[in-house]
Write a protein that holds these residues in place. Sequence first.
Motif, PDB file in Angstrom:
ATOM      1  N   LEU A  72      -2.238  13.721  -2.117  1.00  0.00           N
ATOM      2  CA  LEU A  72      -2.806  12.377  -2.127  1.00  0.00           C
ATOM      3  C   LEU A  72      -3.974  12.243  -1.151  1.00  0.00           C
ATOM      4  O   LEU A  72      -4.529  11.171  -0.983  1.00  0.00           O
TER       5      LEU A  72
ATOM      6  N   ASP B 112      13.949  15.840  -2.981  1.00  0.00           N
ATOM      7  CA  ASP B 112      12.517  15.768  -2.741  1.00  0.00           C
ATOM      8  C   ASP B 112      12.031  14.337  -2.810  1.00  0.00           C
ATOM      9  O   ASP B 112      11.150  13.934  -2.054  1.00  0.00           O
TER      10      ASP B 112
ATOM     11  N   ARG C 122       1.993   6.926  -6.521  1.00  0.00           N
ATOM     12  CA  ARG C 122       0.965   7.925  -6.819  1.00  0.00           C
ATOM     13  C   ARG C 122       1.486   9.319  -6.518  1.00  0.00           C
ATOM     14  O   ARG C 122       1.225  10.264  -7.261  1.00  0.00           O
ATOM     15  N   GLY C 123       2.222   9.430  -5.414  1.00  0.00           N
ATOM     16  CA  GLY C 123       2.775  10.726  -5.046  1.00  0.00           C
ATOM     17  C   GLY C 123       3.684  11.253  -6.124  1.00  0.00           C
ATOM     18  O   GLY C 123       3.677  12.444  -6.450  1.00  0.00           O
TER      19      GLY C 123
ATOM     20  N   VAL D  45       4.595  15.399  -6.628  1.00  0.00           N
ATOM     21  CA  VAL D  45       5.002  15.946  -5.332  1.00  0.00           C
ATOM     22  C   VAL D  45       6.521  16.073  -5.274  1.00  0.00           C
ATOM     23  O   VAL D  45       7.063  17.019  -4.708  1.00  0.00           O
TER      24      VAL D  45
ATOM     25  N   ARG E  43      10.595   9.007   2.261  1.00  0.00           N
ATOM     26  CA  ARG E  43      10.717   8.828   3.708  1.00  0.00           C
ATOM     27  C   ARG E  43       9.372   9.036   4.380  1.00  0.00           C
ATOM     28  O   ARG E  43       8.970   8.265   5.249  1.00  0.00           O
ATOM     29  N   ALA E  44       8.653  10.090   3.956  1.00  0.00           N
ATOM     30  CA  ALA E  44       7.353  10.358   4.586  1.00  0.00           C
ATOM     31  C   ALA E  44       6.369   9.239   4.294  1.00  0.00           C
ATOM     32  O   ALA E  44       5.462   8.986   5.071  1.00  0.00           O
ATOM     33  N   THR E  45       6.538   8.576   3.143  1.00  0.00           N
ATOM     34  CA  THR E  45       5.593   7.536   2.761  1.00  0.00           C
ATOM     35  C   THR E  45       5.921   6.196   3.407  1.00  0.00           C
ATOM     36  O   THR E  45       5.032   5.483   3.841  1.00  0.00           O
TER      37      THR E  45
ATOM     38  N   GLU F  25       1.680  12.450  -9.017  1.00  0.00           N
ATOM     39  CA  GLU F  25       1.063  13.746  -8.739  1.00  0.00           C
ATOM     40  C   GLU F  25       2.084  14.878  -8.794  1.00  0.00           C
ATOM     41  O   GLU F  25       1.740  16.039  -8.629  1.00  0.00           O
TER      42      GLU F  25
ATOM     43  N   VAL G 150       7.732  18.879   1.806  1.00  0.00           N
ATOM     44  CA  VAL G 150       7.399  17.772   0.900  1.00  0.00           C
ATOM     45  C   VAL G 150       6.341  16.877   1.527  1.00  0.00           C
ATOM     46  O   VAL G 150       5.369  16.487   0.870  1.00  0.00           O
TER      47      VAL G 150
ATOM     48  N   HIS H  23      12.766  12.899   0.499  1.00  0.00           N
ATOM     49  CA  HIS H  23      11.814  13.332   1.514  1.00  0.00           C
ATOM     50  C   HIS H  23      10.477  12.634   1.340  1.00  0.00           C
ATOM     51  O   HIS H  23       9.870  12.178   2.306  1.00  0.00           O
ATOM     52  N   LEU H  24      10.014  12.560   0.095  1.00  0.00           N
ATOM     53  CA  LEU H  24       8.714  11.958  -0.160  1.00  0.00           C
ATOM     54  C   LEU H  24       8.717  10.482   0.217  1.00  0.00           C
ATOM     55  O   LEU H  24       7.827   9.998   0.913  1.00  0.00           O
TER      56      LEU H  24
ATOM     57  N   THR I  56       1.321   4.187  -2.722  1.00  0.00           N
ATOM     58  CA  THR I  56       1.152   5.598  -2.359  1.00  0.00           C
ATOM     59  C   THR I  56       2.327   6.416  -2.873  1.00  0.00           C
ATOM     60  O   THR I  56       2.163   7.517  -3.393  1.00  0.00           O
TER      61      THR I  56
ATOM     62  N   PHE J 299       4.205  10.254   7.228  1.00  0.00           N
ATOM     63  CA  PHE J 299       4.805  10.430   8.545  1.00  0.00           C
ATOM     64  C   PHE J 299       5.902  11.467   8.458  1.00  0.00           C
ATOM     65  O   PHE J 299       6.686  11.493   7.514  1.00  0.00           O
TER      66      PHE J 299
ATOM     67  N   THR K 192       0.836  -1.206   0.000  1.00  0.00           N
ATOM     68  CA  THR K 192       0.000   0.000   0.000  1.00  0.00           C
ATOM     69  C   THR K 192       0.865   1.247   0.000  1.00  0.00           C
ATOM     70  O   THR K 192       0.618   2.206  -0.726  1.00  0.00           O
ATOM     71  N   GLU K 193       1.887   1.222   0.852  1.00  0.00           N
ATOM     72  CA  GLU K 193       2.735   2.397   0.970  1.00  0.00           C
ATOM     73  C   GLU K 193       3.546   2.615  -0.312  1.00  0.00           C
ATOM     74  O   GLU K 193       3.757   3.756  -0.732  1.00  0.00           O
TER      75      GLU K 193
END
Lengths: 392, 281
Positions: B26, A39, A26-27, A32, A45-47, A30, B18, A42-43, A23, B175, A19-20
């Motif tokens: 999303l 970037d 998809r990010g 991002v 890592r956040a996901t 999009e 970010v 960062h993306l 995501t 996160f 799932t992640e």
Amino acid sequence: MLAHFIVALRGAGIPASITEYLTLLRGMKEGVADYSVDDFYHLSRATLVKDERHLDRFDRVFGEVFKGLEPPEGDLARTLPDEWLRKMAEKLLTEEERAAIEAAGGFDKLMEMLKQRLAEQKGRHQGGSKWIGTAGTSPFGAHGYNPEGVRIGQEESRHRRAVKVWDRREFRDLDDSVEIGTRNIKLALRRLRRFARQGAATELDLPDTIRSTANNAGSLDLKMVPERHNTVKVLLFLDIGGSMDDWVKISAELFSAARAEFKHLEHFYFHNCPYERLWTNNRRRRESEVSTFEVLRKYGPDYKAVFVGDASMSPYEIIQPGGSVEHWNEEAGSAWMGRLTGHFRRSAWLNPMPEAAWGRTHSIGLVRQLMENRMFPLTLGGIEAMTRELSR
Amino acid sequence: MAGFRSTENYIASRDLEVAVNAAVALQRPLLVKGEPGTGKTVLAHEVAKALGLPLIEWHIKSTTKAQQGLYEYDAVSRLRDGQLGDERVHDISNYIVRGKLWEAFTADQQHVLLIDEIDKADIEFPNDLLLELDRMQFFVYETKETVVARHRPIVIITSNNEKELPDAFLRRCFFHYIRFPDRETMEQIVQAHFPDIKQELAREALNVFFQVRGVTELKKKPATSELLDWLKLLMIEDLPPEVLRSQDPKTAIPPLHGALLKNEQDVHLFERLAFLSRRQR
């Protein structure tokens, strides 16, 4: 490419799921992350990372996958603990050098210098006074003139490029390597839950309301009761260091599960056998010291005390005053065990050693006797047996 | 793409930007963790301001139930009205009290929804909100209606790490861990909050602040919000920067330390350290 990245992350113990991953894709679709590597870092890592303890591992895997660095195992910065380097550097430097370093920005600067030199260094180096290598006068390296030189087990060059965001590895302190296989332990510990009604009356007490309304000749009389809460309180005493090294992983899992499960959980560390002081930090430094008496005073008898340790030591450490391997103890370990088990009405000892091997070590028998047989193996079955015993 | 950026009074690092933009694009919740006082809650306010959206705040307490965020059925007042013969009693929807999520879902404009300190609630709380946050819809049993979000709100969740959150919940969020700002960032933050502070005072105060944070034994390390409070005090008192710099043993404990050290053990510890350093000199 990215699938490879996910596999590497999972291999490093970061529970990234499909799932992640989707995501993340998809990010990127999009926009991002645009087209910048930073970037994207960062993306992703956040996901993919959901726990700050995994951030450091993520940084390492990211560096490895996208930069073709060597696998993290031999990573120099990781194998040499900061503190140790610091101490060695302190020991090595003369007064003037120290003053010079202080002027240049202190020991952090020195560490920076070490890192920098590591980065500059391209080939194997011997002699000279600047490079890290062998037989030089530089404070770093092996076989130097200074017999106590900081020895860095480095044979070949380690080609490291300029430090990228993920190479800075700023989240190192947060990685406590607790694996996530704790679900089963949590379920076993859940038995210990004890519900009691406490606090503000917020729930409608239906039976009492009906009774009271009937008594009131049919006009409504509401009765409220406080909600039920899990009120079990647990004190965890963990043996640390020495013979416990083999069992660190399972102990950490138990600890992490307990932390998630109980609201009132306090933990202390001891070495081999509890004496007049305990520690709140596993480094067992002076500043984290607490007197055992203070623990006995502070936590009421309603706390359930759980000791975790292999109880494998010299019998003198238990029965003899002054028997501790670390310091002179005025009173024998057994006296302190007696005080602790006497104060806390419910207590048990969890032993990570296989139950079959208990008979071979004399001290295990002693501790078991002190605990009045309430010693359980640190397995799922053992934890369940312990929770049954503690909640009787 | 246009989105969330550092503003003049909130300094966000690039990774935070970010993460926020990913969550907005999303339409997934963003979970923010970090030391207390590093601006987790303020982030939601700033995101709302930057995107020009209204903010709905839901502060979680230990007694908060997930259901309260959706709706509550006030059976007791219906029972009372029934006894008093009130007309309203025939329509059950009169007794449905809408929660914060419902509010955010049915508003006629997109909202930023802040779920503050989710770790304060019961262990089951995040699990109970899984589906609602994922699909942005829920079912009201009493009236047999489904509430679907007209505009998916931007959900920002903060946690102080008092409890671990369930994996299934984490999987649905982005996160971000707010790292404690380094000195350079901290200077920017101070500048953003006090544009007319004396440079010298700011520099000396930051020196003292990072020194205090460097004491490893502190029970509660002062964070950004404490620093800002302290600076405000220093400016109100109009202390000269020299006071902060002075090596005079009597002032080894920083002036107005009450804003930085929140715990009497820490103050004692600091006094003791000051005493020791005096003896060494």
